[in-house]
Design an enzyme around this catalytic site. Sequence first.
Site, PDB file in Angstrom:
ATOM      1  N   ASN A 149       0.866  -1.182   0.000  1.00 39.05           N
ATOM      2  CA  ASN A 149       0.000   0.000   0.000  1.00 39.05           C
ATOM      3  C   ASN A 149       0.901   1.230   0.000  1.00 39.05           C
ATOM      4  OD1 ASN A 149      -1.785   2.052   0.535  1.00 39.05           O
ATOM      5  ND2 ASN A 149      -2.254   1.408   2.634  1.00 39.05           N
ATOM      6  N   HIS A 160      -9.234   1.144   5.171  1.00 41.33           N
ATOM      7  CA  HIS A 160      -7.939   1.387   5.819  1.00 41.33           C
ATOM      8  C   HIS A 160      -8.120   2.344   6.999  1.00 41.33           C
ATOM      9  CE1 HIS A 160      -3.840   2.593   6.552  1.00 41.33           C
ATOM     10  NE2 HIS A 160      -3.480   1.483   5.920  1.00 41.33           N
ATOM     11  N   GLU A 210      -5.187  -4.879  10.735  1.00 41.43           N
ATOM     12  CA  GLU A 210      -4.130  -3.886  10.940  1.00 41.43           C
ATOM     13  C   GLU A 210      -4.370  -3.135  12.237  1.00 41.43           C
ATOM     14  OE1 GLU A 210      -2.211  -2.731   6.931  1.00 41.43           O
ATOM     15  OE2 GLU A 210      -3.984  -1.510   7.172  1.00 41.43           O
TER      16      GLU A 210
HETATM   17  P1  PGA Z   1       3.074   0.287   7.627  1.00 42.56           P
HETATM   18  O1  PGA Z   1       1.606   0.476   7.002  1.00 42.56           O
HETATM   19  O2  PGA Z   1       3.602  -1.010   7.063  1.00 42.56           O
HETATM   20  O3  PGA Z   1       3.849   1.484   7.173  1.00 42.56           O
HETATM   21  O4  PGA Z   1       2.916   0.219   9.090  1.00 42.56           O
HETATM   22  C1  PGA Z   1       0.737  -0.604   6.850  1.00 42.56           C
HETATM   23  C2  PGA Z   1      -0.552  -0.128   6.270  1.00 42.56           C
HETATM   24  O5  PGA Z   1      -0.976   0.988   6.589  1.00 42.56           O
HETATM   25  O6  PGA Z   1      -1.193  -0.844   5.476  1.00 42.56           O
END
Ligand code: PGA
Length: 249
Positions: free
Chosen positions: A9, A94, A166
């Site tokens: 992402n 998200h 997440e």
């Molecule tokens: P990060 O982000 O790997 O920078 O923690 C993950 C995401 O937001 O999908």
Amino acid sequence: MRDKIVAGNWKMNKNMEETEALLAEVSAKLPDTDAKVMVSPTFVNLASAVNQLESSSIEVIAQNMHFAESGAYTGEISADMLLNIGINTVILGHSERRAYFGETDEILKKKVKAALAKKMTVMFCFGEELNDRKSGNHFKVVESQLKNALFGLDAKSWSSIILAYEPVWAIGTGETASPEQAQEMHAFIRKTIATAFTKNIADNVSILYGGSVKPSNAEEIFSKPDVDGGLIGGAALVADDFIAIVKAI
Ligand code: PGA
């Protein structure tokens, strides 16, 4: 058998030239893998990314979409517009969309429904905030996010759903859930889906972990039985790091 997936992402990063360069490097270095590899550049670079990766196994996916078919929604993008340029998968829910753009479970439910109606695949993100975890409410919060946006789906829609757990406190913070914390939550998610739908559906849905996954921790997180891959933010912006994470799966 559920799919193993590593998705990058890119959020609001990389201009057109940078996008082209990163895609070229990632596709050149991509190892042979059974996992599905996906990248999500910003909207303005999606069409050129699809063209650039035409002969690659890497799938280009979108970071968001609107639930309406078309119309007076300034600044928004519809499912048909994505499909029209060859995008079949969209990230929805998200935590940054929820926190900064007011996306509620109710809005997400509409977005999921709209994407599925167009036969798109949805990568649905959810996860608790730090205070939820500190107060021991993390399971409850995750269950209600799933329930509010996804439990109205019919059974057959689940073949078009990818889940991405997440924990908000681990996103972009450098702080990662421990492999045990990830496994514990992923097992809980699978059990929750088995109870609401069927064990077969639960066993077949891919559940990705996201939140500060990097080359140094990817292998251990991915080794957990209910972790089927990762949604990668920061580390997806550096080709060698992203490739190392793909190799870890
Ligand atoms: P990060 O982000 O790997 O920078 O923690 C993950 C995401 O937001 O999908």
